[in-house]
Design a protein around this motif. Sequence first.
Motif, PDB file in Angstrom:
ATOM      1  N   GLU A   8       0.826  -1.214   0.000  1.00 14.79           N
ATOM      2  CA  GLU A   8       0.000   0.000   0.000  1.00 14.79           C
ATOM      3  C   GLU A   8       0.858   1.261   0.000  1.00 14.79           C
ATOM      4  N   GLU A   9       1.995   1.191   0.691  1.00 15.52           N
ATOM      5  CA  GLU A   9       2.890   2.350   0.730  1.00 15.52           C
ATOM      6  C   GLU A   9       3.555   2.558  -0.630  1.00 15.52           C
ATOM      7  N   ILE A  10       3.988   1.460  -1.266  1.00 19.22           N
ATOM      8  CA  ILE A  10       4.572   1.580  -2.600  1.00 19.22           C
ATOM      9  C   ILE A  10       3.532   2.123  -3.582  1.00 19.22           C
ATOM     10  N   ALA A  11       2.310   1.641  -3.490  1.00 19.60           N
ATOM     11  CA  ALA A  11       1.244   2.127  -4.372  1.00 19.60           C
ATOM     12  C   ALA A  11       1.039   3.628  -4.183  1.00 19.60           C
ATOM     13  N   TYR A  12       1.065   4.070  -2.944  1.00 21.63           N
ATOM     14  CA  TYR A  12       0.908   5.495  -2.657  1.00 21.63           C
ATOM     15  C   TYR A  12       2.057   6.295  -3.269  1.00 21.63           C
ATOM     16  N   ARG A  13       3.293   5.793  -3.121  1.00 24.61           N
ATOM     17  CA  ARG A  13       4.449   6.494  -3.690  1.00 24.61           C
ATOM     18  C   ARG A  13       4.389   6.500  -5.216  1.00 24.61           C
ATOM     19  N   GLU A  14       3.913   5.398  -5.810  1.00 24.31           N
ATOM     20  CA  GLU A  14       3.746   5.364  -7.270  1.00 24.31           C
ATOM     21  C   GLU A  14       2.788   6.471  -7.716  1.00 24.31           C
ATOM     22  N   THR A  15       1.718   6.625  -6.975  1.00 25.83           N
ATOM     23  CA  THR A  15       0.737   7.655  -7.308  1.00 25.83           C
ATOM     24  C   THR A  15       1.362   9.051  -7.259  1.00 25.83           C
ATOM     25  N   LEU A  16       2.189   9.291  -6.249  1.00 21.24           N
ATOM     26  CA  LEU A  16       2.839  10.593  -6.122  1.00 21.24           C
ATOM     27  C   LEU A  16       3.819  10.841  -7.271  1.00 21.24           C
ATOM     28  N   LEU A  17       4.580   9.804  -7.648  1.00 27.60           N
ATOM     29  CA  LEU A  17       5.526   9.949  -8.757  1.00 27.60           C
ATOM     30  C   LEU A  17       4.786  10.245 -10.062  1.00 27.60           C
ATOM     31  N   THR A  18       3.704   9.510 -10.310  1.00 26.99           N
ATOM     32  CA  THR A  18       2.929   9.729 -11.529  1.00 26.99           C
ATOM     33  C   THR A  18       2.312  11.124 -11.534  1.00 26.99           C
ATOM     34  N   LYS A  19       1.793  11.553 -10.397  1.00 30.21           N
ATOM     35  CA  LYS A  19       1.209  12.894 -10.294  1.00 30.21           C
ATOM     36  C   LYS A  19       2.263  13.959 -10.566  1.00 30.21           C
ATOM     37  N   ALA A  20       3.484  13.751 -10.042  1.00 31.99           N
ATOM     38  CA  ALA A  20       4.559  14.718 -10.268  1.00 31.99           C
ATOM     39  C   ALA A  20       4.913  14.796 -11.745  1.00 31.99           C
ATOM     40  N   ALA A  21       4.977  13.638 -12.425  1.00 30.58           N
ATOM     41  CA  ALA A  21       5.268  13.633 -13.864  1.00 30.58           C
ATOM     42  C   ALA A  21       4.130  14.283 -14.638  1.00 30.58           C
ATOM     43  N   ASN A  22       2.903  14.037 -14.218  1.00 20.79           N
ATOM     44  CA  ASN A  22       1.751  14.678 -14.871  1.00 20.79           C
ATOM     45  C   ASN A  22       1.824  16.199 -14.749  1.00 20.79           C
ATOM     46  N   GLN A  23       2.258  16.678 -13.589  1.00 23.41           N
ATOM     47  CA  GLN A  23       2.366  18.125 -13.374  1.00 23.41           C
ATOM     48  C   GLN A  23       3.433  18.761 -14.262  1.00 23.41           C
ATOM     49  N   LEU A  24       4.390  17.935 -14.717  1.00 24.25           N
ATOM     50  CA  LEU A  24       5.412  18.438 -15.644  1.00 24.25           C
ATOM     51  C   LEU A  24       4.942  18.371 -17.088  1.00 24.25           C
ATOM     52  N   GLY A  25       3.734  17.831 -17.301  1.00 27.56           N
ATOM     53  CA  GLY A  25       3.168  17.807 -18.648  1.00 27.56           C
ATOM     54  C   GLY A  25       2.939  16.436 -19.228  1.00 27.56           C
ATOM     55  N   CYS A  26       3.454  15.376 -18.591  1.00 28.30           N
ATOM     56  CA  CYS A  26       3.324  14.033 -19.141  1.00 28.30           C
ATOM     57  C   CYS A  26       1.901  13.512 -18.946  1.00 28.30           C
ATOM     58  N   ASP A  27       1.318  12.964 -20.008  1.00 26.28           N
ATOM     59  CA  ASP A  27      -0.033  12.425 -19.901  1.00 26.28           C
ATOM     60  C   ASP A  27      -0.081  10.913 -20.094  1.00 26.28           C
ATOM     61  N   LEU A  28       1.081  10.254 -20.066  1.00 25.56           N
ATOM     62  CA  LEU A  28       1.110   8.797 -20.167  1.00 25.56           C
ATOM     63  C   LEU A  28       0.561   8.180 -18.883  1.00 25.56           C
ATOM     64  N   PRO A  29      -0.059   6.998 -18.969  1.00 26.46           N
ATOM     65  CA  PRO A  29      -0.653   6.392 -17.771  1.00 26.46           C
ATOM     66  C   PRO A  29       0.378   5.958 -16.731  1.00 26.46           C
ATOM     67  N   GLU A  30       1.566   5.544 -17.167  1.00 20.73           N
ATOM     68  CA  GLU A  30       2.638   5.112 -16.255  1.00 20.73           C
ATOM     69  C   GLU A  30       3.948   5.718 -16.752  1.00 20.73           C
ATOM     70  N   PRO A  31       4.180   6.997 -16.499  1.00 25.22           N
ATOM     71  CA  PRO A  31       5.332   7.684 -17.097  1.00 25.22           C
ATOM     72  C   PRO A  31       6.673   7.025 -16.812  1.00 25.22           C
ATOM     73  N   LEU A  32       6.923   6.640 -15.565  1.00 29.05           N
ATOM     74  CA  LEU A  32       8.224   6.077 -15.237  1.00 29.05           C
ATOM     75  C   LEU A  32       8.385   4.655 -15.770  1.00 29.05           C
ATOM     76  N   MET A  33       7.295   3.896 -15.801  1.00 31.43           N
ATOM     77  CA  MET A  33       7.380   2.553 -16.358  1.00 31.43           C
ATOM     78  C   MET A  33       7.616   2.605 -17.867  1.00 31.43           C
ATOM     79  N   TYR A  34       6.911   3.505 -18.559  1.00 29.09           N
ATOM     80  CA  TYR A  34       7.180   3.693 -19.985  1.00 29.09           C
ATOM     81  C   TYR A  34       8.654   4.042 -20.196  1.00 29.09           C
ATOM     82  N   MET A  35       9.198   4.886 -19.333  1.00 27.67           N
ATOM     83  CA  MET A  35      10.591   5.291 -19.463  1.00 27.67           C
ATOM     84  C   MET A  35      11.533   4.128 -19.193  1.00 27.67           C
ATOM     85  N   PHE A  36      11.273   3.364 -18.107  1.00 33.31           N
ATOM     86  CA  PHE A  36      12.278   2.349 -17.778  1.00 33.31           C
ATOM     87  C   PHE A  36      12.220   1.116 -18.676  1.00 33.31           C
ATOM     88  N   PHE A  37      11.229   1.062 -19.587  1.00 31.80           N
ATOM     89  CA  PHE A  37      11.243   0.025 -20.613  1.00 31.80           C
ATOM     90  C   PHE A  37      12.151   0.382 -21.795  1.00 31.80           C
TER      91      PHE A  37
END
Length: 594
Positions: free
Chosen positions: A530-559
Amino acid sequence: MQKNITNLKQLIRAGRGLIPASTVILNGTLVNVMSSEIYKADVAIYEDTIVAIGDVQDYTGPETKTIDASGKYLVPGLIDGHIHSECSKLSITSFAKAVVPCGTTSIVSGLDEYISVSGLEGLKEVFEEINASPLKVFWGAPYRTPYTFPQSTVAFNFNKEVHAKVQQWPECFGVWETVREYVQEEDEETLGAIEQAFKNRLPVFGCAPMARGKDLNGYLCAGVRLDHESYDHEEVVEKMRNGMHMVIRESSVTHFLKENIRAVTEVNPAFARRVSFCTDDVTATDVIEKGHVDNLVRLAIAEGVAPLTAIQMATINSAEAYRIDHLVGSISPGKIADILLVDSPETFHVNAVISNGRLVAENSKLNYKLFAPTRSSVLSSELKCAKTTKSDFEYRVDLENGQAKVLAMNVIGPFVRKRRDVILEVEDFIVRPDIEQDVLMVSVLERFGRNGNKSLAFCSGWKLKKGAMASSAAPDDNNIIVMGADAADMSLAVNHLIENGGGQVVVADGKIIEFLSLPVGGIASDLEPEEIAYRETLLTKAANQLGCDLPEPLMYMFFLPITAIPDYAITDVGPVDCIALETFDPILELVKDK
């Protein structure tokens, strides 16, 4: 799962009713995946093994525990047929906490991300961790590491000599994720792994996206048994008609079940018996919100698959595909007692989970405390690379001012990258990224202290308007990957990971916006799901605030470092043309200002 004369005698006696069962499950309705029947039946368990189904009155003694399954259906424990659990950023212990309450009691995995950062020594520690958890891992020895072509840098190189040794281990159940390109190119390390598998009578697991026709035939002639990578149902049909077992993937970013299940629902229902499921790469957030393999059962039912058939896909079909059906996959005497109590086959909600004969989860939670082991230095998260500066992420050319025509790797969904030619400005010998054209810089830095490699290229599709994001968890080699619109922020992101022993980070305007620490090998964490899920949400929200609209910005990147994904990738050795299987220069042309 080991047998010896002593415990075999006990099991035989328990099966004959000469000694009482440890546990009996009474008043339930059995989903018999072997006979395709559903009927009232009780189950007797001796220690960790099923010893009888049906009328178990003669198996009960004064010390026998009773589980009342009134109103419930008894289903075998679910099997994820192909997963990189490390991509969830959850350690094995945390991953078990997340998926076992969903009904997943077994996974098939190469644990390859752990191997890439810690070698066989770290792998043995992970095996010990698995043995202390309620989750079984049927390990396939990776056909080689790294998987990348050309070869990138990892902490441990898995080769045919290693296979000669590890295929003898009791933990080894096959050769993991044998990528088609390596077979097609007749790579001797890969063929050596397959040669050993034939000698040891072990199955070879495949990875062959878009393999059709002659390429598929050549691949099958190497002895590959199954595949989890098909992009449409026609591909599934061709592979199945050519004898393959098919593992339909529904991950957090690749939603292929709806399309691929059409091979069963529209083309040939007989295919169903050789179709199974996997999640491949799944986030903690998705597991918490949707479930795990249980979710795939529900999705298949929603697409028109009969509930009993969908349950077979998640259990016995997978066990048979991987040749582990003598151990798991059905509720039958002699099998490991992995049993779920579900509300009904149609709605398929898991109410309780029995793993290895023990009731371990109820109402979507483990019913006991499961603790991660003390981590040794082998699985430490030290990133053995030098700090960076802004200049490390500036693409320099032999032109002071002008324009550069560049090849940007344009992401189209998580597992397709296409060529995009873009004109960028050159100022003071530096090719500038352009947020208006959605062109960012991307770099991979070797982090194992082996050669200090750094690559640099251009990418599109993330739409960042500023800042950067970076990750030390990045399959297949788990070097540091960083992407951004600003070189200074890219450097800050990488340095933050180095200083903190790995993780994922989002940076903007010279400040750390969000950070998730990954102290287990720089790729996973022992935090609660649950804590990791919460942190994932924060990371995705931060990337969204920078303009990214991908559903999983960091996962798309690390692939991006995965060279088995068409058409482009980037590793520490440089940007890669995944069709030509060679690095390329992203600068196509330089034009001086007039």
